[in-house]
Motif scaffolding. Sequence first.
Motif, PDB file in Angstrom:
ATOM      1  N   TRP A  35     -15.194   0.329   9.517  1.00 23.88           N
ATOM      2  CA  TRP A  35     -16.313  -0.538   9.837  1.00 23.88           C
ATOM      3  C   TRP A  35     -16.621  -1.188   8.588  1.00 23.88           C
ATOM      4  N   SER A  36     -16.876  -2.650   8.545  1.00 23.40           N
ATOM      5  CA  SER A  36     -17.391  -3.375   7.364  1.00 23.40           C
ATOM      6  C   SER A  36     -18.253  -4.521   7.922  1.00 23.40           C
ATOM      7  N   GLY A  37     -19.543  -4.412   7.669  1.00 20.19           N
ATOM      8  CA  GLY A  37     -20.514  -5.570   7.944  1.00 20.19           C
ATOM      9  C   GLY A  37     -20.546  -6.703   7.034  1.00 20.19           C
ATOM     10  N   GLU A  38     -21.450  -7.823   7.364  1.00 16.46           N
ATOM     11  CA  GLU A  38     -21.729  -8.842   6.565  1.00 16.46           C
ATOM     12  C   GLU A  38     -23.228  -9.194   6.411  1.00 16.46           C
ATOM     13  N   ARG A  39     -23.488  -9.755   5.260  1.00 13.68           N
ATOM     14  CA  ARG A  39     -24.510 -10.450   4.881  1.00 13.68           C
ATOM     15  C   ARG A  39     -24.165 -11.622   3.937  1.00 13.68           C
ATOM     16  N   VAL A  40     -24.132 -12.672   4.217  1.00 16.23           N
ATOM     17  CA  VAL A  40     -23.642 -13.819   3.256  1.00 16.23           C
ATOM     18  C   VAL A  40     -24.577 -14.044   2.223  1.00 16.23           C
ATOM     19  N   VAL A  41     -26.078 -14.240   2.368  1.00 12.26           N
ATOM     20  CA  VAL A  41     -27.037 -14.296   1.446  1.00 12.26           C
ATOM     21  C   VAL A  41     -28.219 -13.496   1.896  1.00 12.26           C
ATOM     22  N   MET A  42     -28.704 -12.919   0.764  1.00 12.47           N
ATOM     23  CA  MET A  42     -29.943 -12.215   0.858  1.00 12.47           C
ATOM     24  C   MET A  42     -31.197 -12.969   0.107  1.00 12.47           C
ATOM     25  N   VAL A  43     -32.488 -12.668   0.922  1.00 11.61           N
ATOM     26  CA  VAL A  43     -33.538 -13.480   0.176  1.00 11.61           C
ATOM     27  C   VAL A  43     -34.546 -12.488   0.032  1.00 11.61           C
ATOM     28  N   ASP A  44     -35.503 -12.636  -1.149  1.00  7.05           N
ATOM     29  CA  ASP A  44     -36.408 -11.761  -1.481  1.00  7.05           C
ATOM     30  C   ASP A  44     -37.860 -11.527  -0.232  1.00  7.05           C
ATOM     31  N   GLU A  45     -37.831 -12.453   0.390  1.00  7.60           N
ATOM     32  CA  GLU A  45     -39.015 -12.660   1.416  1.00  7.60           C
ATOM     33  C   GLU A  45     -38.468 -13.055   2.700  1.00  7.60           C
ATOM     34  N   PHE A  46     -38.575 -11.854   3.502  1.00  8.13           N
ATOM     35  CA  PHE A  46     -37.996 -12.458   5.081  1.00  8.13           C
ATOM     36  C   PHE A  46     -39.151 -12.556   5.721  1.00  8.13           C
ATOM     37  N   ALA A  47     -39.073 -13.765   6.698  1.00  7.04           N
ATOM     38  CA  ALA A  47     -39.940 -14.031   7.991  1.00  7.04           C
ATOM     39  C   ALA A  47     -39.276 -13.305   9.024  1.00  7.04           C
ATOM     40  N   SER A  48     -37.861 -13.471   9.201  1.00  5.43           N
ATOM     41  CA  SER A  48     -37.136 -12.750  10.298  1.00  5.43           C
ATOM     42  C   SER A  48     -37.517 -11.050  10.099  1.00  5.43           C
ATOM     43  N   ARG A  49     -37.693 -10.807  11.246  1.00  2.61           N
ATOM     44  CA  ARG A  49     -37.697  -9.084  11.289  1.00  2.61           C
ATOM     45  C   ARG A  49     -36.588  -8.270  11.568  1.00  2.61           C
ATOM     46  N   TYR A  50     -36.130  -7.124  10.866  1.00  2.00           N
ATOM     47  CA  TYR A  50     -34.880  -6.699  11.008  1.00  2.00           C
ATOM     48  C   TYR A  50     -35.072  -5.738  12.303  1.00  2.00           C
TER      49      TYR A  50
END
Length: 289
Positions: A35-50
């Motif tokens: 299996w291999s997943g994806e994240r296109v971009v990362m940001v230093d500060e997330f408002a979204s909750r993992y």
Amino acid sequence: MDVGLHALGVGSGAERTVIDAVAAAAERAGFSTLWSGERVVMVDEFASRYPYSDDGVGPVPVDTDWLDPFITLSFAAAATTRIGLATGVLVLPEHNPVAIAKRAASLDKLCAGRLALGVGFGWVREEFDAIGVPFARRAARTAEYVAAMRELWRSDVASFDGEFVQFHDVRVNPKPRNRTLPIVLGGNSESALEQAAQWADGWYGFALADVEEAAAAASALRARLRAAGREPGDLRLCASLRAPMPGDARRLADAGFDEMVLVASPPFDPIAAEAWVGELAGQWIGPRH
């Protein structure tokens, strides 16, 4: 019970020599799927909750290398001949479905029909904003994109007229080996369970707290499948656990799961990575005969 390995494309699993070593060793050891997943971009500060941890914080540092899953799995395919390959998962609403239909079918052709397309709705609003795709109604967008891709795969000349995607009298080749691909929907929310029961070929419960949570999800899926006029066998069930323990594979099988997915990071050294795969196989698969 099949055992899959979710270890490629991120951090140490983003190194070419490690991909080769892990893929070949996993095939020899009897793992069912890479299996291999994806994240296109990362940001230093997330408002979204993992959504896959109790504290809402993701496990991967934002400056970590994270490869495109199709490229990762292309290299894994070249190092193997039998083991299954799966995106786990591609954030489908962030992409053009016509282009993804082409990329997925191309990889399936080159790996001789070993690909399953794992997709998800996505959870990072900041990522959608960076790509320029609305975060709202992403579940509906995902369902429609899947329907559009299936039309492209099964029809020589395809047309589709939906809310989010339209095309008319187009040819997209190559076709997948079987004129379709297994679509595995990832996500642990009620919405994901409902959508999986409606149209998916499989469900990937990621980073579930324990077997009890997995069993509850499997039970809920069976009820939703019956309500949708489908049979439990219509949906392949896969799950990864946050801290798997001895005996969990058997308990997951008893709950109706088809595959237990181990999520782990290999060593950076390819020789050590090969030995690491062997150790995992000895613990979770047993000796090969």
